[in-house]
Design a protein around this motif. Structure first.
Motif, PDB file in Angstrom:
ATOM      1  N   SER A 298      29.322  19.871   7.633  1.00 12.13           N
ATOM      2  CA  SER A 298      29.163  18.478   8.019  1.00 12.13           C
ATOM      3  C   SER A 298      29.420  17.430   6.948  1.00 12.13           C
ATOM      4  CB  SER A 298      27.778  18.273   8.619  1.00 12.13           C
ATOM      5  OG  SER A 298      27.651  18.975   9.833  1.00 12.13           O
ATOM      6  N   VAL A 299      28.742  17.513   5.811  1.00 15.35           N
ATOM      7  CA  VAL A 299      28.886  16.468   4.792  1.00 15.35           C
ATOM      8  C   VAL A 299      30.311  16.429   4.259  1.00 15.35           C
ATOM      9  CG1 VAL A 299      28.156  15.711   2.501  1.00 15.35           C
ATOM     10  CG2 VAL A 299      26.448  16.474   4.157  1.00 15.35           C
ATOM     11  N   ALA A 300      30.844  17.588   3.930  1.00 13.66           N
ATOM     12  CA  ALA A 300      32.219  17.651   3.425  1.00 13.66           C
ATOM     13  C   ALA A 300      33.207  17.190   4.486  1.00 13.66           C
ATOM     14  CB  ALA A 300      32.544  19.075   2.977  1.00 13.66           C
ATOM     15  N   ASN A 301      32.961  17.550   5.746  1.00 12.70           N
ATOM     16  CA  ASN A 301      33.867  17.155   6.820  1.00 12.70           C
ATOM     17  C   ASN A 301      33.872  15.641   7.026  1.00 12.70           C
ATOM     18  OD1 ASN A 301      34.496  19.810   7.188  1.00 12.70           O
ATOM     19  ND2 ASN A 301      33.453  20.035   9.147  1.00 12.70           N
ATOM     20  N   ALA A 302      32.690  15.026   6.964  1.00 12.26           N
ATOM     21  CA  ALA A 302      32.620  13.567   7.093  1.00 12.26           C
ATOM     22  C   ALA A 302      33.387  12.887   5.963  1.00 12.26           C
ATOM     23  CB  ALA A 302      31.163  13.114   7.092  1.00 12.26           C
ATOM     24  N   THR A 303      33.291  13.454   4.767  1.00 14.52           N
ATOM     25  CA  THR A 303      34.000  12.895   3.615  1.00 14.52           C
ATOM     26  C   THR A 303      35.506  13.016   3.789  1.00 14.52           C
ATOM     27  OG1 THR A 303      32.129  13.451   2.177  1.00 14.52           O
ATOM     28  CG2 THR A 303      34.237  13.011   1.108  1.00 14.52           C
TER      29      THR A 303
END
Length: 320
Positions: free
Chosen positions: A72-77
């Protein structure tokens, strides 16, 4: 993408031998998923195939691929940099990214747009036998995923809800698959795994090693849900994994399919339509595919819809 990601190429080119299809220009569409031990990866692969087989733009054909990622966090970035066309992101992380909260404090990603909601991801606190409650984790080694990730944030929130601090546990930052191997080898006491259940890494672990799923319920969870309203109470049914003979009370958060503002309206419309009009195909790949429905397509979506997706929902009567 600047970051090297393992790419699962889906059979978008099946049938390209005919001259009519060969003449079509292809529009490439990527989907950032997660690690191979979770649910994002297999469902992302099938979604890419569904898109490739069921969407086009008239004289152009959409060719989709699913790519492994760091969730999630990496994908949002990645979406914030417009480095990929779409990604799976947990609802709470997506909201935090858009509004600049928690891991994204002071770093709001305002170009994020939603395509639609997918399925509930179950929070599964997997442990060695003998560890039966959250308080038993004090002094133990616990995997929370990469620092700054959604998993890492959730562990901190859970610790606070149970009156503990990060220093009360020995943190490990392994992936789902790595965590399962470490539990099997006796090198890890527990791992926090948020994914659609059954999760492949836990299935493989429970088939060869006795494990426990720690319940997450009661006053501490009520406290957590006041600060993190995207988490809902849920039940992990008995029999989900070998040796888990009773229902386990826990929490879940819905996964959202997101994109960025630069994606064309026509592509956003086409891929959204391809998903929600072919959910039966996804259901054949994973049990969580059965929970992806047009009826729940807007649940937990707190950021702006992409205009192309919004057009589809208006056609279907979900938006007036």
């Amino acid at each position: 993408m600047k970051k090297k990601l393992g790419t699962l190429l889906i059979a978008a080119g099946i049938g390209l031998a005919s001259s009519g299809i060969m003449a079509q220009e292809r529009v490439f569409f990527g989907i950032a998923t997660g690690g191979t031990g979770g649910t994002y990866y297999p469902l992302g692969g099938m979604l890419a195939q569904v898109i490739s087989n069921n969407s086009d733009l008239g004289d152009k054909k959409i060719s989709a691929t699913a790519e492994t990622g760091n969730a999630s966090v990496a994908n949002a970035t990645l979406l914030g940099r417009s480095s990929i066309e779409s990604a799976f992101v947990a609802a709470d992380v997506l909201d935090a990214a858009y509004n600049g909260k928690n891991q994204f404090d002071g770093k709001a990603i305002k170009n994020l747009r939603a395509l639609g909601a997918l399925y509930p991801e179950t929070v599964q606190l997997v442990s060695q036998p003998g560890i039966t409650s959250f308080s038993d984790l004090k002094g133990k080694t616990v995997s929370s995923g990469s620092p700054g990730s959604g998993q890492w944030q959730l562990l901190g929130d859970l610790l606070a809800a149970y009156g503990m601090q990060r220093s009360d546990v020995k943190e490990d930052y392994s992936s789902f698959s790595q965590s399962a191997e470490k539990i099997k080898d006796g090198n890890l006491n527990a791992s926090l795994i948020t994914a659609g259940s059954p999760t492949s890494s836990i299935v493989e672990l429970s088939n060869s090693h006795d494990v426990n799923i720690i319940p997450l319920t009661g006053a501490p969870i009520d406290k957590l849900r006041k600060s993190q309203p995207y988490y809902a109470k849920t039940i992990l049914p008995a029999g989900t994994y070998k040796g888990i003979d009773k229902d386990v009370e826990t929490i879940a958060v819905r996964a959202i399919w997101a994109t960025h503002a630069k994606l064309s309206d026509d592509v956003a419309y086409a891929v959204t339509k391809a998903l929600y009009e072919n959910t039966d195909t996804l259901a054949k790949v994973h049990v969580k595919g059965k929970e992806i429905t047009l009826k729940t397509a807007l649940e937990s979506v707190s950021i702006p819809l992409h205009p192309g997706a919004e057009r589809y929902y208006r056609e279907k009567g979900l938006i007036e």
